[in-house]
Design an enzyme around this catalytic site. Structure first.
Site, short mmCIF file in Angstrom:
data_model
loop_
_atom_site.label_atom_id
_atom_site.label_comp_id
_atom_site.label_asym_id
_atom_site.label_seq_id
_atom_site.Cartn_x
_atom_site.Cartn_y
_atom_site.Cartn_z
CD GLU A 124 -56.66 -53.49 6.57
OE1 GLU A 124 -55.85 -52.60 6.89
OE2 GLU A 124 -57.52 -53.34 5.69
CD GLU A 168 -57.91 -49.52 9.43
OE1 GLU A 168 -58.74 -49.90 10.29
OE2 GLU A 168 -57.06 -50.28 8.93
CB ALA A 208 -50.90 -47.94 7.40
N GLY A 233 -53.88 -51.81 9.43
CA GLY A 233 -53.06 -52.59 8.50
C GLY A 233 -52.35 -53.75 9.18
N1 3HC Z 1 -48.32 -44.75 12.57
C1 3HC Z 1 -47.36 -43.92 13.00
N2 3HC Z 1 -47.17 -43.61 14.28
C2 3HC Z 1 -47.96 -44.18 15.18
C3 3HC Z 1 -48.99 -45.06 14.82
C4 3HC Z 1 -49.16 -45.36 13.44
N3 3HC Z 1 -50.11 -46.20 13.01
N4 3HC Z 1 -49.62 -45.47 15.93
C5 3HC Z 1 -49.02 -44.86 16.95
N5 3HC Z 1 -48.01 -44.09 16.51
C6 3HC Z 1 -47.10 -43.30 17.32
C7 3HC Z 1 -47.81 -42.22 18.11
O1 3HC Z 1 -47.98 -41.05 17.34
C8 3HC Z 1 -46.87 -42.02 19.27
O2 3HC Z 1 -45.81 -41.22 18.80
P1 3HC Z 1 -45.05 -40.23 19.80
O3 3HC Z 1 -44.50 -41.11 20.89
O4 3HC Z 1 -44.04 -39.59 18.93
O5 3HC Z 1 -46.12 -39.31 20.29
C9 3HC Z 1 -46.31 -43.41 19.52
O6 3HC Z 1 -46.56 -44.15 18.31
C10 3HC Z 1 -46.95 -44.14 20.68
O7 3HC Z 1 -48.36 -44.07 20.54
P2 3HC Z 1 -49.32 -43.88 21.80
O8 3HC Z 1 -48.83 -42.77 22.63
O9 3HC Z 1 -50.69 -43.81 21.25
O10 3HC Z 1 -49.06 -45.25 22.57
P3 3HC Z 1 -50.09 -46.18 23.33
O11 3HC Z 1 -49.28 -47.32 23.86
O12 3HC Z 1 -50.94 -45.38 24.24
O13 3HC Z 1 -51.06 -46.76 22.20
C11 3HC Z 1 -51.64 -47.76 20.10
C12 3HC Z 1 -50.57 -47.60 21.21
C13 3HC Z 1 -52.86 -48.49 20.67
C14 3HC Z 1 -51.03 -48.58 19.01
C15 3HC Z 1 -52.08 -46.37 19.60
O14 3HC Z 1 -50.94 -45.63 19.27
C16 3HC Z 1 -52.96 -46.39 18.38
O15 3HC Z 1 -54.16 -46.57 18.51
N6 3HC Z 1 -52.38 -46.17 17.20
C17 3HC Z 1 -53.11 -45.99 15.97
C18 3HC Z 1 -53.55 -47.30 15.40
C19 3HC Z 1 -54.26 -47.07 14.10
O16 3HC Z 1 -55.07 -46.19 13.93
N7 3HC Z 1 -53.95 -47.92 13.13
C20 3HC Z 1 -54.54 -47.83 11.85
C21 3HC Z 1 -53.68 -47.01 10.97
S1 3HC Z 1 -54.41 -46.68 9.41
C22 3HC Z 1 -54.20 -48.09 8.55
O17 3HC Z 1 -53.70 -49.05 9.04
C23 3HC Z 1 -54.65 -48.04 7.12
C24 3HC Z 1 -54.74 -49.41 6.52
O18 3HC Z 1 -56.04 -49.90 6.66
C25 3HC Z 1 -54.40 -49.37 5.05
#
Ligand code: 3HC
Ligand code: NAI
Length: 691
Positions: A107, A127, A65, A104
């Site tokens: 998912e 998450e 998400a 997400g």
């Molecule tokens: N939403 C919005 N922005 C995101 C994001 C997300 N889910 N994931 C990463 N970004 C952004 C980061 O903030 C960063 O922004 P910036 O360049 O402005 O600082 C940019 O994307 C790049 O991220 P990284 O520097 O972390 O890049 P990496 O290549 O090192 O890692 C990644 C990539 C493995 C995808 C890592 O960013 C990550 O782990 N992201 C989070 C994933 C996550 O937690 N997903 C679950 C979200 S909650 C959800 O899905 C709820 C659902 O169950 C309903």
């Protein structure tokens, strides 16, 4: 055909290919969800199309998400509604995964009818790291596909699994050839069509759930086994309850239950804190004052001076990253001892199965020992980790200046000393920087990068980049006593030392901090680090409790006694001897001991830390409040779910913080005189987040 700015639609033969390109990580933003839903509907309505492939461009499949949209009014289609469109499609949908299918994103893949991934892909539901649970059916679908036990592990650990492991557990159906995901996914779609395979829905599967029915102990055992790890966090328990619900409730009711728990977690301060940590970690890596095109210096060879507690761990970081290191000591004995400890550490890691046994020799092969500093002449970066004494450090740097090649980065791991003073011993102070690692240096994530008044911008940029290369979180800080982390620690020390004289016991102080969520109490930590670190037996003068304990030979865990007593298994008990020392010392100071409440302990310690953090920020030693938070979370065990001291203060409300500081100043003196920054922010109606 362009569906919108981020989604395109193409038909190849009878397969529709829906391609998403929304940098940087294809998060499921409003535009992405709208585009995908619309493209899937187009494919359903297109008589030429028999099946569809959902694929992403750029570095990854959907990373989840869009976290930046949290807390904003929902825009249709919500992720769950998009999932309904996909899952109920009358034509098979194949999810084609590369990079990281997370949250997400995974998912969404779980409502596709088939999943294919390249071997380098990873899948996970992270998450929990954001204080959340998978809220788009992950808690209900994952157990149906991989079984209850694995689902519990995956969702509470939050770390992704490789495509190969995902295939083994049934999470994905096929592995594609690396670099050929699109073609292989289309071929799979064609096969599904040709063979008239069914529209498989994970929600309908029950066999893995049946295997867990009638075994409630699965959940209780899991809770017990992880009690320490989950302590204080709300999300893991919510995840466990959702997985329990897969056995007790029909799918749709399970989904409602998941939604309810997700909403509760999302509204809670823990998730806000953990999302703050996620963005703050990434923010810390950015240095606003540096031009984007600043050159990064190559670091192909590293030197480390001093193979003691820190030098050994520092050297391991580089060997782990495949960078050769020359380790310099004063004599053969110290050198061999240092190298032996490093080998021992690697062997222990290998024994625990966390490293391949053959890698022990590979990594040791990257380490060269020497007792001649001249051997550092070809190093691109040299890190000094010798005794914490200014004259020793200056002497090392003066010599280094004569030996190191032009352009080499000269770094010090000092904890407290003035790095300008150290740099002044060289003819090239602009090449000197602080690289402050934390003990154990091969484990702890934090690296304070200390810029002096002269440090060249490209050295700062290189050091920040290097932090990432060796798996650290680099935080740029200024050159002031204790930098950020140790200076706030000194503020905590001050209050903790005072509290035990006024009437609190060390164990009461420790319990308050432990209950707040710290991994260990203050005095436990001091016993672990060693009370003699920085203590000089030659100049000792019984000036405080710590000195007296040191004079008695009580240096902490390593001597089986400090504030606590320790048995051979390092099990601690409050020490009556230490307590007597405290009481005697208080009496000598004319302090009449009184009852000190837990609330007072917490207030004095935490507000002193926040106030010091504010001063650090005001002086420009830290450039963002969030950097202070990251230092304390990654370096000192501040509970992640409380977001760091500055986030915590914002949560209390800065006006409240100011009031408390004034009251504490009246009762306990100048240590609590509010930082001018707090006064200013309160006057402007702002918080640290706006500072
Ligand atoms: N939403 C919005 N922005 C995101 C994001 C997300 N889910 N994931 C990463 N970004 C952004 C980061 O903030 C960063 O922004 P910036 O360049 O402005 O600082 C940019 O994307 C790049 O991220 P990284 O520097 O972390 O890049 P990496 O290549 O090192 O890692 C990644 C990539 C493995 C995808 C890592 O960013 C990550 O782990 N992201 C989070 C994933 C996550 O937690 N997903 C679950 C979200 S909650 C959800 O899905 C709820 C659902 O169950 C309903
Ligand atoms: P240590 O005493 O374990 O190791 C220092 C090593 O340096 C010794 O092995 C000594 O033989 C060697 N040494 C001394 N002079 C030398 C010289 N001229 N050339 C080569 N080697 C020399 O000390 P420790 O704990 O590793 O600390 C080193 C530095 O790291 C200090 O500045 C300390 O403040 C800092 N530091 C320590 C932390 C800790 O938790 N121990 C945490 C962060 C920083």
């Amino acid at each position: 055909m362009k569906v919108n700015d981020v989604v395109t639609y193409a038909v190849e033969g009878s397969i529709a290919v829906i391609t998403v390109n929304s940098p940087p990580v294809n998060a499921l933003s409003n535009a992405v969800r709208q585009g995908v839903a619309s493209a899937v509907e187009t494919a359903i309505g297109d008589p030429a199309v028999g099946a569809m492939v959902l694929i992403c461009e750029g570095r990854t499949f959907f990373a989840g998400a869009d976290i930046t949209e949290f807390g904003k009014p929902p825009v249709e289609p919500t992720l769950r509604n998009l999932q309904l469109v996909v899952e109920n499609a009358t034509k098979p949908v194949i999810a084609a995964i590369h990079g990281t299918a997370l949250g997400g994103g995974l998912e969404l893949a779980l409502v596709a009818h088939y999943r294919i991934a390249v071997p380098s892909a990873k899948c996970g539901l992270p998450e929990v790291n954001l204080g959340l649970l998978p809220g788009a059916g992950g808690t209900q679908r994952l157990p149906r596909i991989v079984g209850v036990a694995k689902a519990l592990d995956l969702m509470t650990a939050g770390s992704p699994v490789s495509a190969k492991a995902a295939k083994e557990m049934g999470l994905i159906d096929e592995l594609a050839a690396e670099g050929q995901l699109r073609a292989d996914a289309i071929a799979l779609a064609q096969r599904v069509l040709d063979e008239d395979r069914p529209l498989l829905k994970v929600r309908d599967r029950t066999e893995k759930l049946d295997a867990a029915r009638g075994k409630p102990e699965i959940f209780d055992d899991f809770r017990k086994a992880n009690a320490r790890k989950f302590r204080g966090f709300n999300a893991p328990e919510a995840i466990i309850r959702c997985v329990e619900a897969t056995l007790d409730l029909p799918f749709d009711e399970g989904m409602t239950f998941e939604r309810q728990l997700f909403n509760e977690l999302q509204a809670d301060s823990q998730s806000a804190a953990q999302r703050h940590v996620f963005f703050s970690e990434r923010q810390a890596a950015k240095v606003d004052s540096l031009p984007a095109d600043i050159p990064i210096l190559p670091i192909a060879k590293v030197g480390v001076i001093g193979a003691g507690t820190m030098g050994g761990g520092i050297a391991m970081n580089f060997a782990n990253a495949g960078i050769p290191v020359t380790l310099v000591e004063t004599n053969e004995d110290a050198l061999f001892r240092g190298l032996r400890i490093i080998r021992g550490n690697y062997e222990t890691t290998a024994r625990k199965g966390k490293m391949k046994p053959e890698d022990v020799d590979t990594r040791m092969g990257l380490l060269t020992g020497s007792i001649a500093m001249e051997d550092l002449a070809d190093c691109d970066l040299i890190i000094e980790a010798v005794f914490e004494q200014i004259d020793v450090k200056r002497e090392v740097f003066a010599k280094l200046d004569r030996i190191a090649k032009p352009g080499a980065i000269l770094a010090t791991n000092t904890s407290y000393l003035d790095i300008d003073d150290i740099a002044a011993a060289t003819s090239r102070p602009d090449s000197v920087v602080g690289l402050h690692f934390f003990s154990p240096a091969n484990v702890m994530k934090l690296l304070e990068v200390v810029r002096t008044k002269d440090t060249k911008p490209e050295i700062i940029a290189t050091a920040m980049k290097l932090a990432k290369t060796i798996g650290k979180i680099g935080v740029l800080v200024g050159n002031g006593y204790g930098f950020v982390g140790n200076r706030i620690l000194a503020a905590r020390n001050g209050q903790a030392d005072q509290l035990i004289l006024e009437g609190a016991t060390p164990w009461a102080v420790d319990k308050v901090l432990y209950d707040f969520g710290f991994a260990m109490g203050h005095f436990q930590m001091r016993d672990l680090v060693g009370l003699d670190v920085g203590w000089n037996p030659k100049t000792t003068s019984s000036a405080n409790v710590r000195e007296i304990l040191n004079e008695m030979g009580r240096h902490g865990q390593k001597t089986k006694g400090g504030f606590y007593d320790y048995d051979e298994n390092r099990k601690q008990t409050p020490s009556p001897v230490a307590m007597q020392v405290i009481e005697d010392f208080a009496a000598k100071q004319g302090i009449v001991r009184r009852d000190v409440s837990d609330a007072e302990i917490q207030d004095r310690i935490l507000f002193a830390m926040v106030n010091e953090g504010a001063r650090i920020l005001d002086e420009g030693i830290a450039s963002r409040a969030s950097d202070v938070d990251i230092v304390w979370i990654t370096g000192y065990g501040w509970p992640k779910y409380r977001g760091g001291p500055m986030f915590w203060a914002d949560l209390q409300g800065l006006p409240t913080v100011l009031d408390r500081l004034k009251a504490l100043e009246a009762a306990h003196g100048a240590a609590f005189a509010p930082s001018p920054l707090i006064e200013r922010l309160v006057a402007q109606g702002k918080g640290f987040k706006d500072a």
